[in-house]
Design a protein around this motif. Structure first.
Motif, PDB file in Angstrom:
ATOM      1  N   LEU A  59      47.858 -41.730  51.695  1.00 18.10           N
ATOM      2  CA  LEU A  59      46.949 -41.142  52.676  1.00 18.10           C
ATOM      3  C   LEU A  59      45.651 -40.671  52.043  1.00 18.10           C
ATOM      4  CD1 LEU A  59      49.420 -39.088  54.935  1.00 18.10           C
ATOM      5  CD2 LEU A  59      48.584 -41.428  55.248  1.00 18.10           C
ATOM      6  N   LYS A  60      45.719 -39.690  51.142  1.00 17.90           N
ATOM      7  CA  LYS A  60      44.507 -39.118  50.564  1.00 17.90           C
ATOM      8  C   LYS A  60      44.799 -38.505  49.203  1.00 17.90           C
ATOM      9  CE  LYS A  60      41.824 -37.897  54.686  1.00 17.90           C
ATOM     10  NZ  LYS A  60      41.149 -36.790  55.417  1.00 17.90           N
ATOM     11  N   THR A  61      43.771 -38.385  48.399  1.00 22.74           N
ATOM     12  CA  THR A  61      43.816 -37.583  47.183  1.00 22.74           C
ATOM     13  C   THR A  61      42.874 -36.405  47.391  1.00 22.74           C
ATOM     14  OG1 THR A  61      44.325 -39.474  45.765  1.00 22.74           O
ATOM     15  CG2 THR A  61      43.378 -37.527  44.700  1.00 22.74           C
ATOM     16  N   ILE A  62      43.397 -35.205  47.194  1.00 22.02           N
ATOM     17  CA  ILE A  62      42.624 -33.999  47.502  1.00 22.02           C
ATOM     18  C   ILE A  62      42.575 -33.074  46.286  1.00 22.02           C
ATOM     19  CG2 ILE A  62      43.100 -34.074  49.975  1.00 22.02           C
ATOM     20  CD1 ILE A  62      45.322 -32.014  49.543  1.00 22.02           C
ATOM     21  N   PRO A  63      41.495 -32.305  46.143  1.00 20.60           N
ATOM     22  CA  PRO A  63      41.411 -31.344  45.025  1.00 20.60           C
ATOM     23  C   PRO A  63      42.280 -30.124  45.302  1.00 20.60           C
ATOM     24  CG  PRO A  63      39.469 -31.176  46.425  1.00 20.60           C
ATOM     25  CD  PRO A  63      40.259 -32.343  46.955  1.00 20.60           C
ATOM     26  N   THR A  71      43.114 -29.291  39.642  1.00 16.69           N
ATOM     27  CA  THR A  71      43.603 -30.655  39.527  1.00 16.69           C
ATOM     28  C   THR A  71      43.544 -31.326  40.900  1.00 16.69           C
ATOM     29  OG1 THR A  71      45.478 -31.994  38.758  1.00 16.69           O
ATOM     30  CG2 THR A  71      46.008 -29.929  39.865  1.00 16.69           C
ATOM     31  N   VAL A  72      44.246 -32.431  41.069  1.00 18.80           N
ATOM     32  CA  VAL A  72      44.268 -33.129  42.362  1.00 18.80           C
ATOM     33  C   VAL A  72      45.715 -33.407  42.764  1.00 18.80           C
ATOM     34  CG1 VAL A  72      42.021 -34.201  42.033  1.00 18.80           C
ATOM     35  CG2 VAL A  72      44.089 -35.419  41.293  1.00 18.80           C
ATOM     36  N   ALA A  73      45.918 -33.624  44.039  1.00 14.03           N
ATOM     37  CA  ALA A  73      47.215 -34.036  44.582  1.00 14.03           C
ATOM     38  C   ALA A  73      46.987 -35.252  45.462  1.00 14.03           C
ATOM     39  CB  ALA A  73      47.845 -32.910  45.395  1.00 14.03           C
ATOM     40  N   TYR A  86      56.239 -36.583  54.216  1.00 11.22           N
ATOM     41  CA  TYR A  86      55.061 -36.556  53.349  1.00 11.22           C
ATOM     42  C   TYR A  86      55.518 -36.236  51.920  1.00 11.22           C
ATOM     43  CZ  TYR A  86      52.675 -36.046  57.844  1.00 11.22           C
ATOM     44  OH  TYR A  86      52.239 -36.219  59.137  1.00 11.22           O
ATOM     45  N   PHE A  87      54.769 -36.742  50.955  1.00 11.32           N
ATOM     46  CA  PHE A  87      55.097 -36.513  49.545  1.00 11.32           C
ATOM     47  C   PHE A  87      53.847 -36.071  48.796  1.00 11.32           C
ATOM     48  CE2 PHE A  87      58.102 -39.514  51.220  1.00 11.32           C
ATOM     49  CZ  PHE A  87      59.319 -39.051  50.743  1.00 11.32           C
ATOM     50  N   ILE A  88      54.003 -35.050  47.970  1.00 11.51           N
ATOM     51  CA  ILE A  88      52.915 -34.537  47.142  1.00 11.51           C
ATOM     52  C   ILE A  88      53.090 -35.090  45.734  1.00 11.51           C
ATOM     53  CG2 ILE A  88      51.798 -32.489  46.208  1.00 11.51           C
ATOM     54  CD1 ILE A  88      51.580 -32.702  49.246  1.00 11.51           C
ATOM     55  N   GLU A  89      52.103 -35.901  45.289  1.00  7.71           N
ATOM     56  CA  GLU A  89      52.191 -36.539  43.974  1.00  7.71           C
ATOM     57  C   GLU A  89      51.348 -35.789  42.949  1.00  7.71           C
ATOM     58  OE1 GLU A  89      51.740 -41.075  42.437  1.00  7.71           O
ATOM     59  OE2 GLU A  89      49.884 -40.135  43.128  1.00  7.71           O
ATOM     60  N   HIS A  90      51.968 -35.491  41.832  1.00  6.15           N
ATOM     61  CA  HIS A  90      51.265 -35.038  40.625  1.00  6.15           C
ATOM     62  C   HIS A  90      52.177 -35.404  39.460  1.00  6.15           C
ATOM     63  CE1 HIS A  90      49.567 -32.559  37.467  1.00  6.15           C
ATOM     64  NE2 HIS A  90      48.496 -32.341  38.227  1.00  6.15           N
ATOM     65  N   ALA A  91      51.783 -36.415  38.716  1.00  3.76           N
ATOM     66  CA  ALA A  91      52.663 -36.954  37.675  1.00  3.76           C
ATOM     67  C   ALA A  91      53.047 -35.899  36.645  1.00  3.76           C
ATOM     68  CB  ALA A  91      51.994 -38.145  36.994  1.00  3.76           C
ATOM     69  N   GLY A  92      52.105 -35.062  36.248  1.00  3.88           N
ATOM     70  CA  GLY A  92      52.389 -34.063  35.218  1.00  3.88           C
ATOM     71  C   GLY A  92      53.420 -33.040  35.641  1.00  3.88           C
ATOM     72  N   TYR A  93      53.393 -32.650  36.906  1.00  9.95           N
ATOM     73  CA  TYR A  93      54.308 -31.627  37.386  1.00  9.95           C
ATOM     74  C   TYR A  93      55.660 -32.186  37.830  1.00  9.95           C
ATOM     75  CZ  TYR A  93      50.570 -28.099  37.480  1.00  9.95           C
ATOM     76  OH  TYR A  93      49.586 -27.216  37.137  1.00  9.95           O
ATOM     77  N   PHE A  94      55.661 -33.392  38.414  1.00 11.94           N
ATOM     78  CA  PHE A  94      56.882 -33.822  39.100  1.00 11.94           C
ATOM     79  C   PHE A  94      57.525 -35.090  38.551  1.00 11.94           C
ATOM     80  CE2 PHE A  94      54.593 -31.511  42.623  1.00 11.94           C
ATOM     81  CZ  PHE A  94      55.357 -30.371  42.492  1.00 11.94           C
ATOM     82  N   GLU A  95      56.806 -35.885  37.788  1.00 14.27           N
ATOM     83  CA  GLU A  95      57.434 -37.119  37.300  1.00 14.27           C
ATOM     84  C   GLU A  95      58.139 -36.830  35.974  1.00 14.27           C
ATOM     85  OE1 GLU A  95      55.310 -40.753  37.711  1.00 14.27           O
ATOM     86  OE2 GLU A  95      54.369 -40.129  39.590  1.00 14.27           O
TER      87      GLU A  95
END
Length: 478
Positions: A59-63, A71-73, A86-95
């Motif tokens: 959908l979107k990348t937001i600050p 950072t961004v999500a 819906y899913f909130i992506e942030h590789a550093g925090y969740f992957e």
């Protein structure tokens, strides 16, 4: 039509570590069937990303600017059955390999909660109600009120907060409040977010939400006491007039012995005797037990921790195996407990087996194949295992606490009422006595046992009644 956004840290069918995921995977679906607009938002963990990200819509990348976090999500969307996720992506925090238990969990879930709130304007979806679950989302109601004071779209949202297990509270050092959440320290100083010289995500959720729920009526009363309140009882008593207990259900389409693809033999209440006999034989063959349809099989599918009462079982293991029973245990947990069950398997070859790990299909077969399902928990906010067991015609034996007390009604040999067995005091002697009573009913009073099985399978363990109760609470939050 009311709109509800479920905010959680896990949820089926995408990710699961405990009963929270079952609720998130079932309740929104039932609410939508009843005419609501219920949606779900989750972190995009590594396991979800590896399996599903290619199927999601970006959908979107937001600050995201909160405290020192800059950072961004990225927001993704998916549809499962009739529910929007819906899913909130942030590789550093969740992957990462795991979901929780990291030193920076306070920062990770501060980011997640801020990202969820920022997502609302980004996708232009402002729900009537944000329904937050457990400590990972406990700050959302406060952040919504504090950080968006001039935006009526945020101020008009009502907040429900559900406690699935009070033992896990999201307690962090005080500097997480300013550094990661961007909230003024005065909320620590005035005590509204302070807990043991730090801050508590769960306490904040309890204080700032409009209504608080727990996952069973009994647990909602137990947590008001010092014994079960996990040092949060005073806070809960302060909000007691807004505290409700609604028992969980199970997805009766996914958990259906007539259609379950993991079972070698399907059955319903009319064919339960033949069906369970066939499934018991299959489990016995699969796990190397003596194949016998006339032996009572006891099953456990559980995390093997102190909370689950497994030390009571270990203490009386010799007495339990002195009965004419077979014992099947599936799960992982504390190393000492795992070792005890491995020793049990070595000592009682072809009569007891311990599967160290989790195997979802085997779990289904154990529910279908065992005669008695053992849950002697020290405390149990709701419990899912006893509901599945009853639906599969396996009689639960539980300690009377929390949701176990609300859902399992003990066998009465005089009136023939009940759908299982239970004991009150948390000690191994009472557990063993009740287990012996169950064995007597199985071997010596089979007509009563078979009637109990029918009554267990006739117990409504679906989400329908609970969904109606949630709907009623949502409607009261206008």
């Amino acid at each position: 039509m009311k709109s509800v956004l479920f905010v959680a840290a896990e949820g089926l069918p995408y990710i699961k570590t405990g009963g929270l995921a079952d609720v998130i995977g079932s309740l929104p679906k039932i609410l939508n069937e009843k005419g609501m607009d219920a949606r779900v938002v989750l972190p995009l963990y590594k396991r979800i990303a590896e399996k599903y990200r290619g199927e999601f819509t970006k959908l979107k990348t937001i600050p995201i600017h909160v405290g020192v976090i800059d950072t961004v999500a990225t927001i993704y969307q998916s549809q499962w059955e009739n529910v929007t996720y819906y899913f909130i992506e942030h590789a550093g925090y969740f992957e990462r390999d795991g979901l929780y238990g990291y030193p920076d969990d306070g920062e990770r879930f501060a980011f997640y909660q801020k990202a969820v709130l920022e997502m609302l304007w980004a996708i232009d979806f402002f729900p009537d109600i944000m329904h937050c679950h457990d400590w990972h989302t406990g700050m959302i109601a406060a952040m919504c009120h504090i950080q968006y004071p001039d935006d009526q779209r945020y101020q008009q949202i009502k907040h429900m907060y559900t406690i699935h297990n009070l033992a896990f509270q999201g307690n962090f050092p005080a500097d997480v409040l300013t550094d990661c959440l961007g909230i003024d320290r005065r909320y620590f100083d005035d005590g509204s977010m302070r807990f043991h010289n730090g801050i508590s995500f769960m306490k904040t959720g309890i204080i700032f939400s409009d209504k608080i729920t727990t996952v069973s009526p009994s647990y909602s009363q137990e947590i008001l006491t010092a014994q079960y309140g996990e040092q949060m009882d005073e806070v809960l008593r302060f909000r007691q007039s807004d505290l409700y207990g609604i028992v969980n259900g199970i997805d009766t389409k996914m958990w259906d012995p007539m259609t379950d693809p993991a079972l070698p033999a399907h059955y319903n209440a009319e064919t339960v005797l033949e069906g369970k006999r066939a499934n018991k034989a299959a489990v016995q063959k699969e796990l190397g037990l003596r194949v016998a349809d006339d032996v009572m099989m006891i099953g456990i599918v559980s995390r093997l921790t102190w909370q689950k009462g497994v030390y009571l079982i270990i203490e009386k293991m010799a007495d339990i195996m002195g009965l004419d029973v077979q014992f099947v245990v599936l799960g992982t947990g504390e190393t000492h407990i795992e070792n005890q069950f491995k020793m049990m398997e070595d000592k009682y070859r072809r009569r007891a087996v311990y599967y160290c790990g989790y195997n979802d299909e085997l779990a289904h077969r154990i529910y279908a194949g065992c005669d008695l399902f053992l849950m002697p928990s020290l405390f149990e906010p709701c419990g899912i295992g006893q509901l599945i067991a009853m639906h599969y015609g396996s009689l639960p034996l539980v300690r009377e606490t929390g949701g176990l007390r609300d859902t399992v009604h003990p066998y009465n040999q005089y009136t023939k009422e009940g759908n299982g067995f239970s004991f009150t005091a948390f000690n191994s002697h009472d557990m063993l006595y009740t287990l012996r009573c169950a064995a007597d009913a199985y071997y010596l009073n089979r007509a009563d046992w078979d009637q109990l099985v029918q009554q267990a399978m006739g117990t409504d363990v679906s989400w329908n009644l609970s969904a109606d109760q949630y709907t009623k609470l949502y409607n009261e939050m206008d």
